[in-house]
Enzyme design. Structure first.
Site, PDB file in Angstrom:
ATOM      1  N   ASN A 110      62.261  13.898  26.897  1.00 45.91           N
ATOM      2  CA  ASN A 110      62.891  14.812  26.459  1.00 45.91           C
ATOM      3  C   ASN A 110      63.247  13.921  25.022  1.00 45.91           C
ATOM      4  O   ASN A 110      63.881  12.733  24.820  1.00 45.91           O
ATOM      5  CB  ASN A 110      63.694  15.400  27.220  1.00 45.91           C
ATOM      6  CG  ASN A 110      65.197  14.297  27.424  1.00 45.91           C
ATOM      7  OD1 ASN A 110      64.583  13.347  28.383  1.00 45.91           O
ATOM      8  ND2 ASN A 110      66.607  14.639  28.505  1.00 45.91           N
ATOM      9  N   CYS A 142      60.632  25.942  29.838  1.00 51.99           N
ATOM     10  CA  CYS A 142      59.226  24.917  29.843  1.00 51.99           C
ATOM     11  C   CYS A 142      58.101  26.042  31.091  1.00 51.99           C
ATOM     12  O   CYS A 142      57.640  25.467  30.613  1.00 51.99           O
ATOM     13  CB  CYS A 142      59.997  23.820  31.012  1.00 51.99           C
ATOM     14  SG  CYS A 142      60.507  22.746  29.218  1.00 51.99           S
ATOM     15  N   CYS A 147      62.839  19.537  25.552  1.00 51.63           N
ATOM     16  CA  CYS A 147      62.938  18.894  26.874  1.00 51.63           C
ATOM     17  C   CYS A 147      61.196  18.379  27.311  1.00 51.63           C
ATOM     18  O   CYS A 147      60.169  18.434  26.601  1.00 51.63           O
ATOM     19  CB  CYS A 147      62.232  20.085  28.217  1.00 51.63           C
ATOM     20  SG  CYS A 147      63.699  21.525  28.301  1.00 51.63           S
ATOM     21  N   GLU A 174      66.986  15.029  22.555  1.00 56.92           N
ATOM     22  CA  GLU A 174      68.368  15.732  22.001  1.00 56.92           C
ATOM     23  C   GLU A 174      68.960  15.896  20.847  1.00 56.92           C
ATOM     24  O   GLU A 174      67.878  15.349  19.968  1.00 56.92           O
ATOM     25  CB  GLU A 174      69.558  15.535  23.389  1.00 56.92           C
ATOM     26  CG  GLU A 174      69.018  15.423  24.449  1.00 56.92           C
ATOM     27  CD  GLU A 174      70.211  14.911  24.854  1.00 56.92           C
ATOM     28  OE1 GLU A 174      70.456  15.068  26.400  1.00 56.92           O
ATOM     29  OE2 GLU A 174      71.665  14.137  24.543  1.00 56.92           O
ATOM     30  N   CYS A 190      62.781  23.934  33.585  1.00 57.00           N
ATOM     31  CA  CYS A 190      64.418  25.357  32.778  1.00 57.00           C
ATOM     32  C   CYS A 190      62.905  26.385  32.874  1.00 57.00           C
ATOM     33  O   CYS A 190      61.882  26.000  32.759  1.00 57.00           O
ATOM     34  CB  CYS A 190      64.901  24.658  31.722  1.00 57.00           C
ATOM     35  SG  CYS A 190      63.673  24.618  30.545  1.00 57.00           S
ATOM     36  N   GLU A 192      58.499  18.279  29.465  1.00 54.19           N
ATOM     37  CA  GLU A 192      57.665  19.305  29.651  1.00 54.19           C
ATOM     38  C   GLU A 192      57.252  19.578  28.381  1.00 54.19           C
ATOM     39  O   GLU A 192      55.176  19.413  27.987  1.00 54.19           O
ATOM     40  CB  GLU A 192      58.133  20.375  30.753  1.00 54.19           C
ATOM     41  CG  GLU A 192      58.730  19.701  31.898  1.00 54.19           C
ATOM     42  CD  GLU A 192      60.156  19.848  31.447  1.00 54.19           C
ATOM     43  OE1 GLU A 192      60.890  19.156  31.020  1.00 54.19           O
ATOM     44  OE2 GLU A 192      60.667  19.782  32.664  1.00 54.19           O
TER      45      GLU A 192
END
Length: 138
Positions: free
Chosen positions: A48, A93, A59, A50, A90, A61
């Site tokens: 990830n 994703c 993310c 940010e 999530c 993924e």
């Protein structure tokens, strides 16, 4: 699609944990690593990334999937996701991964106690939006 062998799962889990070490999460401190297993045995990882304006965060993924696509892969067998607590992907994703096949095995790993959960993406995202939902306007 062939079932995953234990050695493949173990390699994939280790790659996800190693990818987590590269995560950039200065705001939430929630570090996530993901690793995708290609049909030819190659593993592509991601973490990830940010951003101070949280909505621009990417993310792990989606980073791994984008890296795989940039390397010419369009399908993969499995994804492993490593985090504290073994968080599931999530919704964004799940949909992103669904673009490349609903039969993907999803393995989540809690990096604290190594607990793993294994599911198919189709279980996590039933009735996914796919190309059959896009109607041609020609």
């Amino acid at each position: 699609m062939n079932e995953l062998k234990q050695a493949e799962i173990d390699r994939l889990v280790l790659a996800a944990i190693e990818a987590r070490d590269q995560a950039y999460a200065p705001h939430s401190h929630f570090y996530v690593g993901a690793a995708l297993l290609m049909g030819d045995g190659k593993i592509v990882g991601g973490c990830n990334v940010e951003n101070a304006s949280y909505s621009l965060t990417i993310c792990a993924e989606r980073v791994a999937a984008s890296a795989a696509v940039s390397q010419g892969y369009r399908t993969w067998r499995a994804v492993a996701i490593a985090s504290i607590g073994g968080a599931m992907p999530c919704g964004a994703c799940r949909q992103f991964l669904a673009e490349f096949g609903m039969d993907i095995t999803v393995i989540t790993i809690d990096v604290i106690d190594n607990q793993r959960q294994v599911r198919k993406l189709s279980q996590l995202l039933p009735d996914a939006f796919d190309s059959s939902d896009i109607h041609s306007h020609s």
